[in-house]
Structures are given as C-alpha cells and as structure tokens.
Design a protein around this motif. Sequence first.
Motif, PDB file in Angstrom:
ATOM      1  N   ASP A 107       0.682  -0.845  -0.178  1.00 47.76           N
ATOM      2  CA  ASP A 107       0.025  -0.117   0.014  1.00 47.76           C
ATOM      3  C   ASP A 107       0.731   1.748   0.012  1.00 47.76           C
ATOM      4  O   ASP A 107       0.507   2.155  -0.672  1.00 47.76           O
ATOM      5  CB  ASP A 107      -0.954   0.447   1.265  1.00 47.76           C
ATOM      6  N   ARG A 146       2.496   1.832  -3.447  1.00 50.90           N
ATOM      7  CA  ARG A 146       0.941   2.020  -4.475  1.00 50.90           C
ATOM      8  C   ARG A 146       0.923   3.279  -4.346  1.00 50.90           C
ATOM      9  O   ARG A 146       1.082   4.313  -5.199  1.00 50.90           O
ATOM     10  CB  ARG A 146      -0.203   1.380  -3.787  1.00 50.90           C
ATOM     11  N   SER A 147       0.789   4.060  -2.957  1.00 48.24           N
ATOM     12  CA  SER A 147       0.565   6.033  -2.766  1.00 48.24           C
ATOM     13  C   SER A 147       1.775   6.150  -2.772  1.00 48.24           C
ATOM     14  O   SER A 147       1.519   7.536  -3.014  1.00 48.24           O
ATOM     15  CB  SER A 147       0.104   5.537  -1.579  1.00 48.24           C
ATOM     16  N   ALA A 177       4.274   6.248  -6.979  1.00 49.15           N
ATOM     17  CA  ALA A 177       3.263   6.249  -8.194  1.00 49.15           C
ATOM     18  C   ALA A 177       3.476   7.779  -8.262  1.00 49.15           C
ATOM     19  O   ALA A 177       4.065   8.620  -8.239  1.00 49.15           O
ATOM     20  CB  ALA A 177       1.632   5.997  -7.923  1.00 49.15           C
ATOM     21  N   GLU A 187      -3.890   8.823  -7.462  1.00 49.20           N
ATOM     22  CA  GLU A 187      -4.478   8.066  -7.939  1.00 49.20           C
ATOM     23  C   GLU A 187      -6.231   8.178  -8.558  1.00 49.20           C
ATOM     24  O   GLU A 187      -6.484   7.257  -9.213  1.00 49.20           O
ATOM     25  CB  GLU A 187      -4.735   7.244  -6.843  1.00 49.20           C
ATOM     26  N   ALA A 243       2.779  -5.178  -3.990  1.00 49.12           N
ATOM     27  CA  ALA A 243       2.834  -4.119  -3.964  1.00 49.12           C
ATOM     28  C   ALA A 243       1.528  -4.361  -5.530  1.00 49.12           C
ATOM     29  O   ALA A 243       0.615  -3.415  -5.786  1.00 49.12           O
ATOM     30  CB  ALA A 243       3.893  -2.878  -5.303  1.00 49.12           C
ATOM     31  N   LYS A 244       1.514  -5.700  -6.303  1.00 54.92           N
ATOM     32  CA  LYS A 244       0.842  -5.352  -7.252  1.00 54.92           C
ATOM     33  C   LYS A 244      -0.498  -6.104  -7.056  1.00 54.92           C
ATOM     34  O   LYS A 244      -1.617  -5.577  -7.400  1.00 54.92           O
ATOM     35  CB  LYS A 244       1.381  -7.068  -8.211  1.00 54.92           C
ATOM     36  N   THR A 274      -2.580  -2.577  -5.117  1.00 58.01           N
ATOM     37  CA  THR A 274      -2.897  -1.566  -6.407  1.00 58.01           C
ATOM     38  C   THR A 274      -4.327  -2.137  -6.586  1.00 58.01           C
ATOM     39  O   THR A 274      -5.312  -1.641  -6.880  1.00 58.01           O
ATOM     40  CB  THR A 274      -1.449  -1.873  -6.990  1.00 58.01           C
ATOM     41  N   GLN A 278      -5.155   3.203 -11.203  1.00 60.83           N
ATOM     42  CA  GLN A 278      -4.789   1.825 -10.526  1.00 60.83           C
ATOM     43  C   GLN A 278      -4.272   0.136 -11.191  1.00 60.83           C
ATOM     44  O   GLN A 278      -3.697  -0.793 -10.890  1.00 60.83           O
ATOM     45  CB  GLN A 278      -5.654   1.428  -9.387  1.00 60.83           C
ATOM     46  N   VAL A 287      -0.958  -1.393 -12.030  1.00 58.08           N
ATOM     47  CA  VAL A 287      -0.627  -3.019 -11.860  1.00 58.08           C
ATOM     48  C   VAL A 287      -0.452  -3.314 -12.945  1.00 58.08           C
ATOM     49  O   VAL A 287       0.686  -3.554 -13.223  1.00 58.08           O
ATOM     50  CB  VAL A 287      -2.059  -3.442 -11.722  1.00 58.08           C
TER      51      VAL A 287
END
Length: 240
Positions: free
Chosen positions: A127, A130-131, A134, A138, A180-181, A184, A217, A221
């Motif tokens: 997470d 992801r955030s 990036a 998002e 991570a994958k 997301t 998102q 990915v």
Amino acid sequence: NKTLVYEAGKLYGDFLLRTSDLDPGKLTETIPHFHSMPFRYNQFDDAFKNAGNEALNLAKNEIDLILDSRKEMNELYELKVRNTFPIRITHNDAKLSNILFDKNCKGLAVIDLDTVMPGIIMYDFGDSVRSICALTREDDKDLLNTGINIEFYENFCKGFAKHTRAFITQKEIEYLPLGAKTITFIMGLRFLTDFLNGNVYYKTAYETHNLDRARNQFKMVQSIKESFLEMQSITMEVFK
C-alpha cells in the motif's frame, strides 16, 4: 522528493519493528477481511449483478480485466492461507498522509492507528508503494504517465529495510513486490465496485470519479507487472 519517500519507508519499517514483539492474537480485527481478495471479489460480483446498464457499459473494459485476473490476483491470499508468512501487527493504511514530517522532511511518527490489526507485511509495504511510489495521483485521468516510479521504489525499500532487516524473513522479502501488485489491484477493484454500486463508499467529486480511480490503479498494476523483475532485483539487493 526522494528524502520524503525514504523517510516514509523508514517510519513504516520502524512501526513494524516496534510492534514485532507483541502478540498479534491479542488484537481485534477491526475491519474483517480488509485485504482479502476473495472478499473483495465477492463484493464486486454482487455489484456487477446489480449494476445498471449505463455503468456496465462505461466500465466494460475494467470489468473484463477483473474477471480475467481472478486467479492471478489470488496468489498472495493463497500464500497467506498456507501460512507462508508470519502474522504480524500491521498498520493496514500505510499511506504518505499517515506520517507526520518535520519542516525538513524528516519522519516523526506514524499516525491514524484505527486500522492496526493482525496481517502480513506485504500488505503494508504494497500500500505504501502504491500510494508513495506512483508517478501520478490515484485519480489522475491522464493514464499515459501513470505508473510506478522505480527510483522512488528503491528509496522506499532502503528506508523500509533500515528497521525491518532485523526481523523480516527471506520469504517476506521475496514477496514484497507481489504485495505492491496485489494491493494496487485491490484498490482498483474496490473503486470499480463502488462505481457499480452508485458511489456509496468513497467520496466523489463527479459521477465517474471512482471509474477514473479504478482505471488509474489498473494502469499502475500494469506498470508494476512490466517492472516486476526490476522491482524484485532491487528488493533482494537492498535487503541482502
């Protein structure tokens, strides 16, 4: 800001270190099934069955992607069920906005502890990536530039490893990029589910806001998939 990313990794790693000697079994699961892929797919299935034709048409490509990805995206959940990883006390909302920084971008503390509960380390790591790592927000509609910032990923890993290196297992290190994958994808799945439900969970600024979030998102990915071998190499190098 590479310093901010490193500090974020260090603070979330420090949180996991400070809770590593506590018994996760004594904590209540405040939000049951929070990161459960089967649970999130069940929610999506219900929304899909009940959605209106207009929403279904607008989200056709994303729906097809979700239906085609069910088996692939269950990998981390199935590994967890098979007790591949230790259960730890995890934050479960490990975003940049849940860290306090001083004016010099040095991390001070992790905040927003209402989601702290038993979990696996890959979800917190994922997470954060992801955030924090990036290239765009998002909900950015311009998907051309959406993806993972590999330089930030390496900096986050270095910060995260500073404190977690003391206790993390080899299996956990190996599967950090999968976290991570997976996370997301879960966020894309949740955004699309909410869109099909009529935007009842997340705050939205316009009708297709959740659809745009989902598309963003899912593009992230795809970027993670394309960079996966490099991410694995960076992770193993940082933690060796």
